[in-house]
Design a protein around this motif. Structure first.
Motif, PDB file in Angstrom:
ATOM      1  N   LEU A  96      -8.200   7.034   0.872  1.00  0.00           N
ATOM      2  CA  LEU A  96      -6.745   7.128   1.071  1.00  0.00           C
ATOM      3  C   LEU A  96      -6.336   6.002   2.000  1.00  0.00           C
ATOM      4  O   LEU A  96      -6.801   5.930   3.143  1.00  0.00           O
ATOM      5  N   GLN A  97      -5.488   5.123   1.474  1.00  0.00           N
ATOM      6  CA  GLN A  97      -5.071   3.936   2.228  1.00  0.00           C
ATOM      7  C   GLN A  97      -3.565   3.994   2.401  1.00  0.00           C
ATOM      8  O   GLN A  97      -2.825   3.865   1.433  1.00  0.00           O
ATOM      9  N   ASN A  98      -3.111   4.203   3.617  1.00  0.00           N
ATOM     10  CA  ASN A  98      -1.680   4.399   3.858  1.00  0.00           C
ATOM     11  C   ASN A  98      -1.008   3.152   4.419  1.00  0.00           C
ATOM     12  O   ASN A  98      -1.356   2.704   5.526  1.00  0.00           O
ATOM     13  N   TYR A  99      -0.036   2.629   3.656  1.00  0.00           N
ATOM     14  CA  TYR A  99       0.757   1.494   4.132  1.00  0.00           C
ATOM     15  C   TYR A  99       2.254   1.774   4.109  1.00  0.00           C
ATOM     16  O   TYR A  99       3.027   0.927   4.575  1.00  0.00           O
ATOM     17  N   ALA A 100       2.676   2.893   3.535  1.00  0.00           N
ATOM     18  CA  ALA A 100       4.119   3.105   3.353  1.00  0.00           C
ATOM     19  C   ALA A 100       4.841   2.975   4.693  1.00  0.00           C
ATOM     20  O   ALA A 100       4.410   3.515   5.712  1.00  0.00           O
ATOM     21  N   SER A 101       5.925   2.249   4.669  1.00  0.00           N
ATOM     22  CA  SER A 101       6.670   1.962   5.896  1.00  0.00           C
ATOM     23  C   SER A 101       8.145   1.831   5.553  1.00  0.00           C
ATOM     24  O   SER A 101       8.489   1.203   4.557  1.00  0.00           O
ATOM     25  N   ASN A 102       8.970   2.423   6.375  1.00  0.00           N
ATOM     26  CA  ASN A 102      10.406   2.419   6.094  1.00  0.00           C
ATOM     27  C   ASN A 102      11.078   1.196   6.703  1.00  0.00           C
ATOM     28  O   ASN A 102      11.610   1.251   7.810  1.00  0.00           O
ATOM     29  N   ARG A 103      11.057   0.106   5.965  1.00  0.00           N
ATOM     30  CA  ARG A 103      11.658  -1.142   6.468  1.00  0.00           C
ATOM     31  C   ARG A 103      13.174  -1.047   6.549  1.00  0.00           C
ATOM     32  O   ARG A 103      13.789  -1.808   7.289  1.00  0.00           O
ATOM     33  N   SER A 104      13.761  -0.159   5.775  1.00  0.00           N
ATOM     34  CA  SER A 104      15.228  -0.108   5.795  1.00  0.00           C
ATOM     35  C   SER A 104      15.754   0.425   7.130  1.00  0.00           C
ATOM     36  O   SER A 104      16.906   0.218   7.488  1.00  0.00           O
ATOM     37  N   ALA A 105      14.880   1.089   7.879  1.00  0.00           N
ATOM     38  CA  ALA A 105      15.309   1.594   9.187  1.00  0.00           C
ATOM     39  C   ALA A 105      15.345   0.475  10.233  1.00  0.00           C
ATOM     40  O   ALA A 105      16.032   0.600  11.261  1.00  0.00           O
TER      41      ALA A 105
END
Ligand SMILES: NC(=O)c1ccc[n+]([C@@H]2O[C@H](COP(=O)([O-])OP(=O)(O)OC[C@H]3O[C@@H](n4cnc5c(N)ncnc54)[C@H](O)[C@@H]3O)[C@@H](O)[C@H]2O)c1
Length: 271
Positions: free
Chosen positions: A91-100
């Motif tokens: 499990l490789q987690n990169y999700a990031s909320n750039r819109s914030a």
């Protein structure tokens, strides 16, 4: 396929935030190393494009659109992964909320909604995907989870407090997970990139700011998505079997020196 491959043979890897940038580079590298890859992202079309590129290159990949801050969608993502490939090994987690980011300003000015938007994706995304992947990893008696932090998790950027808090939280969460489940064969590590050139950072920094980043890297160039992907491959592969709860900094030495060094060098050059 370009690689000599095989370091993830027989493994299923779920990569979140894999629509572009570092996540896409990692998904593509994992596939070249013979993993079966689930390309997960909230951006459905770009996730599909990443999976298409992998398949065109001879690899195995399927896209899945999911918001990692939504527990029902995360549960569906893990279920899809297990139904499609029989388990989840990496499990490789990169999700990031750039819109914030544009609204993630100084503490007194930032709205609570900005904090929630950043923390729910960058930190809770790791929590939720881990929570739902862990039962399958525990059944298998093995698993490798890698979460993405940032230098911003322990070095102030002078603003973006919600991003900093989320990325610091990733480290504490990952070390806790590593110690909770290490005896059962599950490893959890962290990658902390410095400045890496991706579409997201190109949109965020202008030419002058990018030059400042280059000035502060103890390397001849800025970081590339593949620099992080290669570190991720190491942490996902059996070569790192005895590495657990580690924070692997991939920053070209940006955090290696005392903060006054660039100013001292400039003074020395002027003399
Ligand atoms: N590029 C850098 O310089 C740098 C530096 C330090 C840390 N990082 C970290 O590395 C990771 C990848 O960085 P990048 O530059 O490739 O960024 P990026 O913005 O291209 O990648 C983030 C991905 O997450 C996806 N995403 C956003 N919200 C989501 C949600 N709710 N659910 C699922 N997916 C969602 C986006 O669509 C995007 O594809 C991020 O976690 C980032 O914080 C990057």
């Amino acid at each position: 396929m370009g690689s000599t491959a095989g370091r993830l043979t027989g493994k299923t890897a779920l990569v979140t935030g894999a629509a572009g940038g570092i996540g896409a580079a990692t998904a593509e590298l994992f596939a070249r190393e013979s993993a079966r890859v689930v390309v997960a992202d909230i951006d459905k079309d770009s996730a599909a494009a990443t999976a298409d590129r992998i398949r065109d290159d001879g690899g195995i990949a399927v896209p899945f659109a999911a918001d990692v801050s939504d527990e029902d969608q995360v549960a569906s993502l893990i279920e899809f992964t297990v139904d499609t490939f029989g388990g989840v090994d990496v499990l490789q987690n990169y999700a990031s909320n750039r819109s914030a980011v544009p609204k993630d300003v100084f503490v007194a000015d930032a709205d609570l909604s900005v904090w929630l938007a950043q923390l729910s994706v960058d930190l809770l995304g790791c929590v939720l995907t881990s929570k739902h992947a862990l039962p399958h990893m525990l059944t298998a008696g093995a698993g490798a989870i890698t979460n993405s932090s940032s230098l911003a998790g322990w070095l102030s950027l002078g603003s973006r407090p919600a991003y900093a808090a989320a990325k610091a939280g990733v480290i504490g969460f990952s070390k806790t997970l590593a110690t909770e489940y290490g005896k059962q064969g599950i490893r959890c590590n962290v990658i902390a990139p410095g400045h890496i050139t991706t579409p997201a950072t190109e949109a965020m920094y202008d030419e002058q700011q990018t030059q400042v980043m280059l000035d502060h890297v103890s390397a001849p160039r800025l970081g590339r998505p593949d620099d992080v992907a290669l570190a991720a491959l190491f942490l996902a592969s059996p070569e790192s079997a005895f590495i657990n709860g580690h924070v692997l900094v991939v920053d070209g030495g940006m955090s290696a020196y005392a903060p006054m060094l660039p100013s001292l060098r400039r003074l020395a050059d002027e003399r």
